[in-house]
Design a protein around this motif. Sequence first.
Motif, PDB file in Angstrom:
ATOM      1  N   ASN A  32      70.679  72.427  20.845  1.00 30.49           N
ATOM      2  CA  ASN A  32      70.862  74.051  20.718  1.00 30.49           C
ATOM      3  C   ASN A  32      70.992  74.627  21.099  1.00 30.49           C
ATOM      4  N   LYS A  33      71.485  76.357  20.906  1.00 35.25           N
ATOM      5  CA  LYS A  33      71.803  77.397  21.968  1.00 35.25           C
ATOM      6  C   LYS A  33      73.055  77.074  22.598  1.00 35.25           C
ATOM      7  N   ILE A  34      73.590  76.707  21.631  1.00 34.56           N
ATOM      8  CA  ILE A  34      75.266  76.471  22.162  1.00 34.56           C
ATOM      9  C   ILE A  34      76.130  77.817  22.557  1.00 34.56           C
ATOM     10  N   ASP A  35      75.205  78.771  21.576  1.00 33.53           N
ATOM     11  CA  ASP A  35      75.965  80.523  21.956  1.00 33.53           C
ATOM     12  C   ASP A  35      75.707  80.116  22.883  1.00 33.53           C
ATOM     13  N   ARG A  36      74.534  80.618  23.675  1.00 35.28           N
ATOM     14  CA  ARG A  36      74.624  80.862  25.176  1.00 35.28           C
ATOM     15  C   ARG A  36      76.316  79.899  25.592  1.00 35.28           C
TER      16      ARG A  36
ATOM     17  N   HIS B 143      62.983  75.755  23.091  1.00 37.07           N
ATOM     18  CA  HIS B 143      64.164  75.820  23.402  1.00 37.07           C
ATOM     19  C   HIS B 143      64.859  75.470  21.691  1.00 37.07           C
ATOM     20  N   GLY B 144      64.077  75.827  21.206  1.00 38.82           N
ATOM     21  CA  GLY B 144      64.548  76.658  19.594  1.00 38.82           C
ATOM     22  C   GLY B 144      63.578  75.518  18.760  1.00 38.82           C
ATOM     23  N   LYS B 145      62.652  75.120  18.948  1.00 40.34           N
ATOM     24  CA  LYS B 145      62.503  74.469  17.319  1.00 40.34           C
ATOM     25  C   LYS B 145      61.482  75.093  16.481  1.00 40.34           C
ATOM     26  N   THR B 146      61.111  75.721  16.192  1.00 42.27           N
ATOM     27  CA  THR B 146      60.746  76.307  15.288  1.00 42.27           C
ATOM     28  C   THR B 146      61.689  77.478  15.161  1.00 42.27           C
ATOM     29  N   THR B 147      62.526  77.824  15.632  1.00 42.92           N
ATOM     30  CA  THR B 147      63.501  78.401  14.574  1.00 42.92           C
ATOM     31  C   THR B 147      64.644  78.157  14.040  1.00 42.92           C
ATOM     32  N   LEU B 148      64.633  76.485  14.503  1.00 37.90           N
ATOM     33  CA  LEU B 148      65.571  75.260  13.614  1.00 37.90           C
ATOM     34  C   LEU B 148      64.453  75.800  12.148  1.00 37.90           C
TER      35      LEU B 148
ATOM     36  N   GLY C 225      55.152  84.254  21.107  1.00 41.50           N
ATOM     37  CA  GLY C 225      56.594  83.667  20.930  1.00 41.50           C
ATOM     38  C   GLY C 225      56.590  82.404  21.400  1.00 41.50           C
ATOM     39  N   ILE C 226      55.512  81.907  21.369  1.00 41.73           N
ATOM     40  CA  ILE C 226      55.203  79.962  21.391  1.00 41.73           C
ATOM     41  C   ILE C 226      54.459  79.577  20.497  1.00 41.73           C
ATOM     42  N   THR C 227      54.636  78.679  20.635  1.00 39.96           N
ATOM     43  CA  THR C 227      53.915  78.302  19.263  1.00 39.96           C
ATOM     44  C   THR C 227      52.784  76.955  19.971  1.00 39.96           C
ATOM     45  N   MET C 228      51.797  77.072  19.436  1.00 40.98           N
ATOM     46  CA  MET C 228      50.735  76.406  19.977  1.00 40.98           C
ATOM     47  C   MET C 228      49.114  75.043  18.861  1.00 40.98           C
TER      48      MET C 228
ATOM     49  N   SER D  75      73.176  75.918  16.582  1.00 42.26           N
ATOM     50  CA  SER D  75      72.881  77.228  17.108  1.00 42.26           C
ATOM     51  C   SER D  75      71.440  78.228  16.378  1.00 42.26           C
ATOM     52  N   ALA D  76      71.112  77.532  16.711  1.00 43.89           N
ATOM     53  CA  ALA D  76      69.712  78.469  15.419  1.00 43.89           C
ATOM     54  C   ALA D  76      69.729  79.212  15.092  1.00 43.89           C
ATOM     55  N   THR D  77      69.429  80.512  16.581  1.00 43.82           N
ATOM     56  CA  THR D  77      68.927  81.884  15.385  1.00 43.82           C
ATOM     57  C   THR D  77      70.889  82.310  15.085  1.00 43.82           C
ATOM     58  N   ASP D  78      71.961  82.151  15.292  1.00 41.61           N
ATOM     59  CA  ASP D  78      73.287  82.155  14.611  1.00 41.61           C
ATOM     60  C   ASP D  78      73.833  81.284  13.470  1.00 41.61           C
TER      61      ASP D  78
ATOM     62  N   PRO E 103      54.442  71.845  19.057  1.00 31.43           N
ATOM     63  CA  PRO E 103      54.709  72.969  20.540  1.00 31.43           C
ATOM     64  C   PRO E 103      55.616  72.824  21.362  1.00 31.43           C
ATOM     65  N   GLY E 104      55.787  73.169  22.705  1.00 29.29           N
ATOM     66  CA  GLY E 104      56.907  72.998  23.542  1.00 29.29           C
ATOM     67  C   GLY E 104      55.982  72.423  25.082  1.00 29.29           C
ATOM     68  N   HIS E 105      54.894  73.807  24.529  1.00 30.05           N
ATOM     69  CA  HIS E 105      53.929  74.044  25.540  1.00 30.05           C
ATOM     70  C   HIS E 105      53.694  72.672  26.871  1.00 30.05           C
TER      71      HIS E 105
HETATM   72  N1  GTP Z   1      71.132  82.397  22.005  1.00 35.19           N
HETATM   73  C1  GTP Z   1      69.975  81.694  21.241  1.00 35.19           C
HETATM   74  N2  GTP Z   1      68.640  81.340  21.087  1.00 35.19           N
HETATM   75  C2  GTP Z   1      68.051  80.963  20.375  1.00 35.19           C
HETATM   76  C3  GTP Z   1      68.681  80.175  19.920  1.00 35.19           C
HETATM   77  N3  GTP Z   1      67.638  79.160  18.686  1.00 35.19           N
HETATM   78  C4  GTP Z   1      66.808  79.055  19.241  1.00 35.19           C
HETATM   79  N4  GTP Z   1      66.215  80.823  20.153  1.00 35.19           N
HETATM   80  C5  GTP Z   1      65.509  81.715  21.139  1.00 35.19           C
HETATM   81  O1  GTP Z   1      65.095  80.873  22.126  1.00 35.19           O
HETATM   82  C6  GTP Z   1      63.271  81.638  21.644  1.00 35.19           C
HETATM   83  C7  GTP Z   1      62.126  80.393  21.827  1.00 35.19           C
HETATM   84  O2  GTP Z   1      62.800  80.553  20.355  1.00 35.19           O
HETATM   85  P1  GTP Z   1      61.630  79.334  19.204  1.00 35.19           P
HETATM   86  O3  GTP Z   1      62.269  78.941  17.679  1.00 35.19           O
HETATM   87  O4  GTP Z   1      60.224  80.271  19.289  1.00 35.19           O
HETATM   88  O5  GTP Z   1      61.091  77.866  20.092  1.00 35.19           O
HETATM   89  P2  GTP Z   1      60.459  77.077  20.298  1.00 35.19           P
HETATM   90  O6  GTP Z   1      61.057  75.412  20.849  1.00 35.19           O
HETATM   91  O7  GTP Z   1      59.227  76.393  18.548  1.00 35.19           O
HETATM   92  O8  GTP Z   1      59.457  76.845  21.297  1.00 35.19           O
HETATM   93  P3  GTP Z   1      57.690  76.544  21.385  1.00 35.19           P
HETATM   94  O9  GTP Z   1      56.760  76.080  19.677  1.00 35.19           O
HETATM   95  O10 GTP Z   1      56.998  77.715  22.372  1.00 35.19           O
HETATM   96  O11 GTP Z   1      58.343  75.110  22.207  1.00 35.19           O
HETATM   97  C8  GTP Z   1      63.689  82.397  20.735  1.00 35.19           C
HETATM   98  O12 GTP Z   1      63.244  83.815  21.439  1.00 35.19           O
HETATM   99  C9  GTP Z   1      64.868  81.880  19.710  1.00 35.19           C
HETATM  100  O13 GTP Z   1      65.571  83.478  18.981  1.00 35.19           O
HETATM  101  C10 GTP Z   1      69.924  79.868  19.618  1.00 35.19           C
HETATM  102  O14 GTP Z   1      70.648  78.947  18.750  1.00 35.19           O
HETATM  103  N5  GTP Z   1      70.708  80.303  20.966  1.00 35.19           N
END
Ligand code: GTP
Length: 1110
Positions: free
Chosen positions: A146-150, A30-35, A67-70, A237-240, A94-96
Motif C-alpha cells: 500500500n501507499k505506493i503514492d508515497r 499501514h492503511g488497513k482501515t483505509t483499505l 487515528g488508530i484502530t483499537m 494506494s488506498a487513499t488515492d 488493529p495494528g498497534h
Molecule cells: N499516502 C498514503 N497514505 C495512506 C494510504 N493509505 C492510508 N494512508 C494514511 O495512513 C494513515 C493510517 O491509515 P489507517 O487506515 O488508519 O491505518 P491502519 O492500518 O488502519 O492503522 P491501525 O488500525 O491503527 O493499525 C492515515 O492517515 C491514512 O490516510 C495510502 O495509500 N497513501
Amino acid sequence: MGPSSLDKIIALQRNPANIRNLCILAHVDHGKTTLADCLVATNGIISSRLAGKLRYLDSREDEQIRGITMKSSAISLHFSNGDQEYLLNVIDSPGHVDFSSEVSTAVRLCDGAIVVVDAVEGVCPQTQAVLRQAWLENIRPVLVINKIDRLIVELKLTSQEAYTHLQKILEQVNAVTGTLFTSKVLEERAEKEEEEEEKKKDSNTLSGDQVYDWRLEEADDSLLYFSPDQGNVVFASATDGWGFSIQQFAQIYSQKMGINAEVLRRTLWGDFYLNAKAKRIMKGAQAKGKKQLFVQLVLDNIWSLYDAVVTRRDQQKVEKVLTALGVKVLARDLRHSDPKVLLAAICSQWLPVSQAVLLMACEKLPSPLDITAERVEKLMSVGARRFETLPEETQELKRAFLQCSSEEEDPLIVFVSKMFAVDAKALPQNRQRPLTHEEMAQRRDLARRRHADSRAAGLTGPAHSERTPQEGPPPPPDAAQMESLTLKDSKPEEEEEQQTFIAFARVFSGVAKKGQRVFVLGPKYDPAQALSTLLQGVRASDGVSEVPHLSCCSMENLYLLMGRELEELEEVPVGNVLGIGGLEDSVLKSATLSTSPACPPFIPLNFEATPIVRVAIEPKHPSEMPKLVRGMRLLNQADPCAEVLIQETGEHVLVTAGEVHLQRCLDDLRDRFAKIEISASKPIIPFRETVVRPPKVDMVNEDLGKQQKVAIVHQGRWSDTLYVDPGGLVTLTTPNRLATVSIRAMPLPQEVTSLLERSAELIRTLEQINMSLREGKSLDISHRTLEAIAGLKAQLESLLQGRKWRNAVERLWAFGPRRVGPNILLNSVEGYQRPSLWQCLSRGVQAGEAQAAVTRDLDNSIVSGFQLAALAGPMCEEPLMGVCFSVERWDLQPSAPQHQDSLEEDSLSHGTVDGSRAEGSSEAPTAGPVPARRRLEAASADCYGPVSGQLIAAMKEACRHAFQAQPQRLMAAMYTCEIMATADVLGRVYGVLGKREGRVLHEEMKEGTDMFIIKAMLPVAESFGFADEFRKRTSGLASPQLVFSHWEVISSDPYWVPTTEEEYLHFGEKADSANQTLKYMNAVRRRKGLYVEEKIVEHAEKQRTLSKNK
Ligand SMILES: Nc1nc2c(ncn2[C@@H]2O[C@H](COP(=O)(O)OP(=O)(O)OP(=O)(O)O)[C@@H](O)[C@H]2O)c(=O)[nH]1
Ligand SMILES: [Mg+2]
C-alpha cells in the motif's frame, strides 16, 4: 442497509464455496482501515468519495481522534465476479502492539488474510508478528503493498527505483514466510522420524541403512511465497483509490498489444523487457540496461499520471493522459482545486483498488470448504493430548468440519473468539424499524387530517406542517390513535442505557438457529469424561449440571455484523462469521459452543502481548464502589487482553498491555461500563526480586578482600528458632519444635531463568502430568509433549553445570511461584529420595527405582512454603525470579500424642543446636535423635493438621531469610522499542531516550529511504508518557512501539552503604544520590503500605515558639 441487500447476503450465506472469511492485518498505520473503506464503498454503505477518509470501521470516537484502530470489527460484503456472487466477511484488525490480542481473535475466525505493507516503511515488527499469527492459525495470506503514492510524491523515486524498492519489500516479506516455513518443515521431519523409529522398535526390525532426507528440498513451498505473477500481490494506494494486480495489466495490454495474456502475466513481473523491433519479450533486462516490462507498462503509466495531475497540474497533459487511459471524468472534478479529487476520480475508473483486492481475495483465498485436516486437528487437540487419543465420537466430528455441510443432522460447532459490548439501544430489535408502505400511508393520512383539523381551528403551526412521517412520531394529537401506530419497543430509559454483550463468532459446522440451546464447553472440558457420564443422545436442552466444565445456554439472537450496525438473522449456516446475543452469562471471553458433547474445546487463542501495565482504580466517591466493581467485571469480559483483579491489599487493579490500551480501558470504564468518575493510580510498575553472586569489587572499583565479602553477606544470626550461618545457610525450626529445615538460596544462571520463563507453558503441562500421576491416573501424552519435556530437561542439564549443580536436574523438587515460575526448589536432603519431577519420561522403564523413591508426608507443605516465598520476596513483596532454594536438611520429629517423649526429644535436639553454636562451627546443627518410624508415621499421617501449616510457614520464613542472606537485587521489566525516524529528528530521539535511561541497541538506515530505524531498550518504569513525549519532541514524525521484552537485574544494591574511605569520598555519608534501586524499592513499599526506612527530616532545627520567646 436495504432489505434487498440483506436478503442477498442471507442467500449467499448458504453457499460456502463462495464465502471468504478474511481479515486485514498489518503493522500500525499501514492503511488497513483505509483499505477496508474502499471495500465497504463497493457495497454502497459509504459513498466512494468518502472512502479512505471516513475510516468507517473505526467506529469508536477515540479511534477516530487518535487515528488508530483499537478493536477488530467485521463487515459482510457481497461482490460479483462475472457470473459468480461472493460473500466476503471482512474483519479489520488493529495494528498497534497494545491491541495485538484483537488480532488473535480475528485470525481464529478467518480462512485467509490480507497482509498490508506500507511501501515506504516495509516490513515492520508487527508485520512479522501478524504473518506469524496467520501462520500459527494455518490461514492463507495474500499481500497488498500500500501507499505506493508515497514513493512518487514523498520519496520522489523514479519508476525504475521504485521497482527495485518494491522488489526489496517482497523479498523481506518472503524472508519472514521462509523462516516460518523451514521451522515447520524441520519440526514435522523430526516428528516423522520419531514415528518411524517407533515403528521400527515395534516391529523389531533393525535396518542399518543410512537414510537421507530430502524432504526439506522436496517440500513444496512455491505457493507460500508472495509473488505478483502468482496473483497474490496487489500494489495499491488506498487513499488515492487505486490498486492493481499483474493480471489486470496483463488483460489490458493483451487487448492493446495483441500479446497473449498468459505470457504477459508470467513476464510482467521480473527481469523481462520488450524488444519492440522483434516484437518479443526477452529475458535479462537488467544486464542489457533495459526497462523491465513492469516499469515500462505499469509504473511509467502511474508515474506520468501523478506527474500530470499532482506534480505539474498541467491541464493539457491531463487530457492527454485521460484519452490514453480511455477515462472520462466530470468537468467539476477536472476543475477542482485539490488535485487529489481529480486523481481519485480517474483512478476509481481506471484501476479501482477494491476490484483488485476483492478479486484477489475471491481467487486466491480459501473458502470455508477448503479448511484443512491439519487445521481441524490442531484446533481440536488441546494441551498435551493427541488428536488420535480423543474419543472416537470426537474424531468423527472432524468429518463434519471438513465437509462443512449444513444438514439438519450435522452437529453445530461455533467458536466465540471475543465478547464485545454494544449499547442495548443499538440492537436491531430495539431500533426503530423503518415504516412499511401501509404504515407510511396511514401516517400520511393521519397527518393530513390533523393538518386539516388544525387549519380549521386556525392554529396552523409551521412545525407541524413541515414534519414528514419519517422524521419520527409527530406530537400526539390523538393518543389512542397514535398508540396503535408507535412501534412496540419503548423500554424504560434505564434499561436502554445498558450494555449488552455480543459474541464475535464463527460457525464451523451445522446451522446456528435463533433461540437454539447449546453446550458451552469450558477450556478444561474433557469430552471423554463427559461421554462416559452423559447418557447417549443427550441434548443441550437437558440439564447437565453433573459434568465439570460444561454448561448450557441458548443463543437468543443471531446477528449479521455490519461494522457499526447489526442486522438480525434467524439462522446462520456453516462457514459464516456472526454475532450472537444472550451469552454474556455463560461466556466470559471466548468459548466453544456445540450441540454435541463429544466436541472438544478449541485450543486457546495465542496472544502475543503480555499485559504488563497495571493501575489501581478507585471511584471518586467511595459510595460508588459497587458500580465500579460491576463496571470492571464488564470491562474484563469486553476486552480479550485486559485483566481485572483484586490485590491482596484490597485494591482493584487493571492490567493492560500498554499505555494506549490502558487509556482505552479507562475511557470505556468511565463512559460505558461503570459510568462514574474514577481515579486511576499512577501505573504500578512490576519488579522482580533476585539474588546475585557476591560482588568482587566495591562501588569505587576496588577489589573486595575476602573478609569484606563475608561482611557483605550477613553475619551469623540466631534467635530461638532461627540460625543463619555465615555461609548463608538458614536453619529454622517450627514453633512447636517438631520440624527443622535448612535452606540455602543461590542465584540461578541467567540462561536457566530465561529458559524457565520461555517454557512456562511446558512446565504447566509437566505439572499437570505429575499431578495426575500422583493421583494414580494415567494420561495419554502426545509424543511431541514428551519430547518437549525431554528437551527441556536436556537443556537444563547442559546449562546447570559445575560442582554446585551436580545432579541438580534430577533433584528438582518444584518450580515456583504458582508452580510454573522461574525459581526452583532443589532437594539436597540427604537420604530423601522423592519421585523425580521427570518421572513421566521414564514411565515403566525403571519401575523398581520408582518404588524406592517415595514421597515423604508433608512433602507438599515444603512445596507450598516455597511457592509462598517465591510469590512475594522480602525486599518489597514482589515475586522472585531466578532464585534457587536448596533444602539441605529436613527433619521431622514425632508429634504431640507422645507428649512426654516429644518434650524430651525437643530438649535433646535443642541441646545439639546449642552445642553446635557453642563450638562456633559453621555447620548446620545435626539432626535430633532419629525417631521411631512408627511414631513418625502416626504424626505425619495427619498431614492436614496444624503440623503442615506450621511447616509451610517455617519453610516460607526460612526461604525469605535464606534470600536475605545473599546479595539482593531488584529486576526491572524492559521494553524493546523500534523507532522509525527521519534524519532531522534523530538527535531529539536520542535525547528522549537518554533522559529515560534507554539504551540504543542498534541503528540502521532503511534502504532507499531517509528513515533511520533505531532499536532500543527502555525500562518499563521510565516508559510512561514516553510515546507522548516522543510525538511532541519530534512533531509527530517518530512514533515508538513498545513491546515487553525481558527482565533485567538493576546493578545497584539497595542496601548498600559506604564502608571504605573512598566510598565515603565518592558518595558522601548518606550515599543516596546514586541508588536508583532503593528509590524503586521504597516506592513499591510505600505503595503497598510497608515500612519504609527513611528519614523524613534530615537536618532538623529546633523550633522556637514565638510566644515562649517573649
Ligand atoms: N499516502 C498514503 N497514505 C495512506 C494510504 N493509505 C492510508 N494512508 C494514511 O495512513 C494513515 C493510517 O491509515 P489507517 O487506515 O488508519 O491505518 P491502519 O492500518 O488502519 O492503522 P491501525 O488500525 O491503527 O493499525 C492515515 O492517515 C491514512 O490516510 C495510502 O495509500 N497513501
Ligand atoms: Mg485501522
